[in-house]
Motif scaffolding. Structure first.
Motif, short mmCIF file in Angstrom:
data_model
loop_
_atom_site.label_atom_id
_atom_site.label_comp_id
_atom_site.label_asym_id
_atom_site.label_seq_id
_atom_site.Cartn_x
_atom_site.Cartn_y
_atom_site.Cartn_z
N ASP A 1 -6.74 13.33 -3.06
CA ASP A 1 -7.89 12.55 -2.60
C ASP A 1 -9.24 13.15 -3.00
O ASP A 1 -10.24 12.98 -2.30
CB ASP A 1 -7.86 12.38 -1.07
N THR B 1 -6.40 6.67 2.06
CA THR B 1 -6.41 5.40 1.33
C THR B 1 -5.06 4.71 1.45
O THR B 1 -4.95 3.48 1.43
CB THR B 1 -6.72 5.66 -0.17
N GLY C 1 -3.31 7.01 -3.49
CA GLY C 1 -4.27 5.94 -3.17
C GLY C 1 -5.54 6.30 -3.91
O GLY C 1 -6.22 7.25 -3.53
N HIS C 2 -5.81 5.61 -5.00
CA HIS C 2 -6.96 5.94 -5.85
C HIS C 2 -8.02 4.84 -5.71
O HIS C 2 -7.75 3.68 -5.99
CB HIS C 2 -6.53 6.09 -7.31
MG MG Z 1 -6.15 9.27 -2.66
#
Ligand code: MG
Ligand code: GDP
Ligand code: IMO
Length: 426
Positions: A12, A299, A39-40
């Motif tokens: 993250d 995310t 989670g980008h």
């Molecule tokens: Mg992430």
């Protein structure tokens, strides 16, 4: 020019944003490790995209996107992402290539992830329950694995699923008293996945090498962070792939010597989601301040991220094992308005001072951080466009990161948007 972007902390760090920016100059963007645990976040204008499996370059309509062999692919998730970005006007038709050798994450992997975490109780890892560990375990174990290529031969797939699910049902019933899962159910889902994913399945190793021969520039996008690397991270509180830059070659079939630049992404502080030692953690009002100001909530899972000071010992280790050439230092804006800032510059373990990161979780849990304290700055820096315009103390902070990590900081983040990134040199 081929570039690889990886996280140098516990994930993250803002890899999505950096990949999106660099994708402007690349023709191909490759995800090579991890799965839907990632989670980008990419922010384009006022629009926000949270991508789990699609490379962050997907939002650029002209980028070729590759999901390489090292990824564990949750078909339901990737189809959902393809459809949801299509609804937002971005088509992946003809420009997304998924490796036939990538392994499939199916319902029984997610169930196993949940069962194992429940059974571990207070010793749990704090996984994302995306089936990552169980899928990689099946890959390494070989006998019960299913790959993307299997979606192209439904009869063989049915046989494999029958064998795998029979084995998992016996295991889950004996260990966790779980209800059996239906082969037919999972097979019917796979038939649908096969139909939707067929146009994208290919030999991505061949594609990458022919693109290299043609002189195309490739951007390799890491997932997670170096300290979550299966071999070099804080085991067992890690993910199940080589999340450092060392995983790049095996994850896509391109040797590291063909990469011109390795860029490591860090935040101006440290965060961690899930369990495991975290020497510079501030489980207090400082950590709470960073969490709220930096919107530090997962995310993928929405969990509050644990927050702490920048740990130069940990980042130095990630730079060293990853062969990192440059650092992108993000979220400098988040630590504005703090009277003083601390940076961990050495560890004290059992009375001895060391500057080499011990990846062993037991040893790391004993660490006392040796901090350097520096003055903060009051100014709002979210509109700053050049390095020279940053307040003097902010520049001094960046210089301190460079000095302690022995690595130039080439990009500085002052907000989530593309434009809120100061480029010092490429
Ligand atoms: Mg992430
Ligand atoms: P990734 O997994 O490494 O791609 O990072 P995440 O997307 O999970 O988390 C990074 C978060 O920080 C996202 O919400 C980004 O929009 C945000 N972000 C990235 N760079 C900056 C920055 O320089 N300042 C601020 N305030 N937010 C940033
Ligand atoms: P990105 O790519 C932060 C963490 C989980 C857990 C451990 C193992 O967005 O940086 P897993 O589900 O992989 O078996 O969980 O790894 N983790 C991440 N933490 N960012 C990520 O990805 C992560 N992917 C996994 O929280 O501690």
């Amino acid at each position: 020019m081929n570039t690889c972007v990886v996280g140098l902390q516990w994930g993250d760090e803002g890899k999505g944003k950096i990949v999106d920016i660099l994708a402007e100059e690349a023709q191909i963007v490759v995800r090579y490790a991890g799965g839907a645990n990632a989670g980008h976040t990419v922010v384009v204008g006022d629009e926000k995209f949270a991508l789990h499996l699609l490379p962050s370059g997907s939002v650029r309509q002209d980028a070729i996107c590759v999901i390489a062999n090292g990824v564990v692919l949750d078909p339901e998730c990737v189809i959902g992402e393809i459809e949801s970005i299509a609804e937002r006007g971005i088509s992946l038709a003809g420009r997304l290539f998924i490796s036939q050798n990538a392994h499939l994450v199916l319902d029984y992997h997610k169930a196993e992830d949940q069962h194992r975490e429940n059974a571990l109780g207070k010793n749990k890892i704090g996984t994302t329950i995306r089936g990552i560990g169980p899928c990689y375990a099946d890959k390494i174990g070989r006998s019960y694995a299913v790959r993307v290529a299997d979606l192209c031969d439904l009869d063989t797939l049915k046989e494999k699923l029958g064998k795998n699910i029979d084995y998992k049902n016996k295991l889950f019933s004996a260990l966790y008293q779980a209800e059996p899962m239906s082969v037919d159910n999972i097979y019917e889902k796979c038939k649908l996945f096969a139909k939707k994913l067929a146009p994208y399945i290919s030999d991505t190793t061949e594609l990458l090498h022919s693109s290299i021969d043609e002189g195309k520039s490739i951007l390799f996008e890491g997932a997670q962070g170096t300290l979550l690397d299966l071999d070099h991270g804080t085991f067992p509180f890690v993910t199940s792939s080589n999340a450092s830059s060392l995983g790049m070659s095996a994850g896509c079939g391109v040797p590291a010597r063909l990469v011109d630049k390795f860029i490591g992404v860090v935040k101006a502080y440290t965060t961690r989601v899930g369990q495991g030692p975290f020497p510079s953690e501030q489980d207090n009002e400082i950590g709470d301040y960073i969490r709220e100001k930096g919107h530090e909530y997962g995310t993928t899972t929405g969990r509050p991220r644990r927050c702490g000071w920048f740990d130069a010992v940990a980042v130095n280790y990630s730079v060293t094992i990853g062969g990192i050439d440059q650092i992108a230092l993000l979220h400098l804006d988040t630590i504005s308005s703090m009277e003083e800032l601390k940076v961990c510059k050495a560890y004290e373990i059992d009375g001895k001072v060391t500057s080499f990161f011990p990846s062993d979780a037991g040893t790391l849990a004993k660490v006392k951080c040796v901090y350097e304290t520096v003055p903060g700055w009051d100014e709002d820096i979210t509109g700053v466009e050049t390095y020279a315009e940053l307040p003097e103390n902010a520049r001094k902070y960046v210089n301190l990161v460079e000095k302690l990590t022995g690595t130039p900081v080439s990009m500085v983040g002052v907000g989530p948007k593309r434009k809120q990134t100061i480029i010092r040199s490429r």
